[in-house]
Scaffold this active site. Structure first.
Site, short mmCIF file in Angstrom:
data_model
loop_
_atom_site.label_atom_id
_atom_site.label_comp_id
_atom_site.label_asym_id
_atom_site.label_seq_id
_atom_site.Cartn_x
_atom_site.Cartn_y
_atom_site.Cartn_z
N HIS A 104 0.82 -1.21 0.00
CA HIS A 104 0.00 0.00 0.00
C HIS A 104 0.85 1.27 0.00
O HIS A 104 0.34 2.36 -0.28
CB HIS A 104 -0.99 0.00 1.18
CG HIS A 104 -0.40 0.37 2.52
ND1 HIS A 104 -0.14 -0.56 3.50
CD2 HIS A 104 -0.04 1.56 3.03
CE1 HIS A 104 0.35 0.05 4.56
NE2 HIS A 104 0.43 1.35 4.30
N ASP A 134 0.33 -7.51 1.64
CA ASP A 134 0.76 -6.11 1.78
C ASP A 134 2.28 -5.99 1.77
O ASP A 134 2.85 -5.29 2.61
CB ASP A 134 0.17 -5.47 3.04
CG ASP A 134 0.20 -3.94 2.97
OD1 ASP A 134 0.43 -3.40 1.87
OD2 ASP A 134 0.00 -3.30 4.01
N SER A 210 4.87 2.77 7.78
CA SER A 210 4.51 1.57 7.03
C SER A 210 5.65 1.13 6.11
O SER A 210 6.20 1.94 5.36
CB SER A 210 3.26 1.82 6.19
OG SER A 210 2.12 1.79 6.98
#
Length: 375
Positions: A104, A134, A210
């Site tokens: 993402h 992911d 992230s």
């Protein structure tokens, strides 16, 4: 980048995407460099493995941990925002490095900016990505000489172990936050489903973290890839075992083929036990199935509903209590086994409770279909 896919989980979970919009932050901040006084403390590494050596008294020298790992941490820059990553693999002969981050974070980008801790900015090519796990891998053709690849642990960390989250929260490069392993074998939402074997931590994970690593204080190895902060003192990371399993395949093939069972698993709660008159208290209830899925040919979904304590409870569905001779007590155990131990085309033997009787059924795993897109 498209990627082939992970086991089916049909519940919808909203996940906060922990990358930072560029428009919100403006230009990336300058990298913070450790002072000479700090650098002098960072020389204690194992000569054989290059891993960080920590005190034996259970404490963590975070200054030492930071200085031994930070040069391997990068900021990922895309047209839509900023994230983090770390050097997973490095060819020392030609300087080609492979950076692991979140899918993402790259968000269908083919080319991204990769900024290293000492300010070097390189162009990176996304060579593989998967929405289900992911995870994404970015190739950098010219990695700075001061950069090493971080080791990814082969072991499951223990709750209570001290860790650090490294990355660029809110665009603040080369940031470290500290905490512990709060739990293991969690399920974690992704944009395409739910991922098992996740690591839970109380180390602060904020937008921009992230894709960065969650690093074990004991030896400086990567325990997981930070994905998102779920709430105050609750964050999640993709487990090292899945990184080791998936990232090399993404580097080689650009895609990863995920096994597909096709059920909606539910925990075996007291209302389900009561409504189905079950004589077991652990297992996974088949609350639904995808039409045409491998499971739909062999397993049984609910045939109706009953009211228990004013709740509408499904009845008639199978209860999975074993797979390939291993006991299954929770949804996490079932999903973790399917993802890590099976491949499309494999046949698994399941033990189920159906209509009060224990039965054995065989299911041939399919290949996870492409994730649905929304308008």
């Amino acid at each position: 980048m498209g990627a082939k896919q992970t086991l089916t989980l049909l519940f919808v979970i909203t996940v906060a995407v922990a990358s930072v919009p560029v428009a919100t932050l403006g230009q990336p901040t300058a990298s913070a460099q450790p002072s000479p006084a700090v650098q002098d403390t960072a020389n204690a590494t194992d000569a054989g493995t290059g891993q960080v050596q920590q005190p034996d008294d259970g404490t963590c020298n975070y200054v030492q941990l930071y200085n031994q790992t930070i040069d391997s941490i990068v900021q990922i820059q895309t047209a839509s925002g900023l994230g983090s990553g770390f050097v997973f693999d490095l060819n020392e002969e030609n300087g080609t490095g492979y950076v692991v981050t979140n899918e993402h974070v790259v968000n269908e980008s083919g080319i991204v900016g990769v900024r290293f801790s000492q300010g070097n900015l390189s162009t990176g090519q996304v060579v593989g990505a998967t929405a289900y796990a992911d995870l994404a891998v970015v190739r950098v053709n010219e990695t700075p000489e001061y950069v090493d690849a971080l080791s990814v642990t082969n072991d499951t960390p223990q709750p209570g172990e001290k860790v650090a989250a490294l990355g660029s929260p809110f665009g603040l490069e080369s940031t470290i936050t500290s905490g512990i392993i709060s739990g293991v074998n969690r399920t974690m939402p992704t944009r395409a489903g739910v991922l098992p074997n996740a690591i839970q931590t109380d180390a602060p994970i904020n937008p921009g973290n992230s894709g960065g690593p969650l690093v074990l204080c004991g030896n400086g190895t990567v325990a997981g890839v930070n994905q998102a902060g779920g709430a105050e003192n609750i964050g999640f990371a993709i487990s090292a075992s899945l990184v080791n399993q998936i990232a090399p395949v993404l580097i080689q093939n650009g895609t990863y083929e995920f096994p597909y069972l096709g059920i909606r698993p539910a925990p075996l709660t007291q209302p389900i036990i009561e409504a189905n008159d079950l004589n077991v208290t652990s297992g996974v209830y088949v609350a639904g199935m995808m039409r045409g899925s491998p499971a739909s040919e062999e397993l049984q979904e609910p045939t109706g509903f009953e009211i228990v304590n004013r709740q509408r409870v499904p009845v008639g569905g199978d209860v999975i209590v074993g797979i390939d001779g291993q006991r299954v007590e929770t949804r996490e155990e079932l999903l973790g086994y399917v993802l890590t131990e099976t491949r499309p085309g494999d046949t698994v033997d399941m033990t189920v409770i159906r209509d009060g009787e224990r039965q054995n059924v065989s299911v041939t795993m399919g290949e996870r279909p492409e994730p649905r897109t929304t308008a």
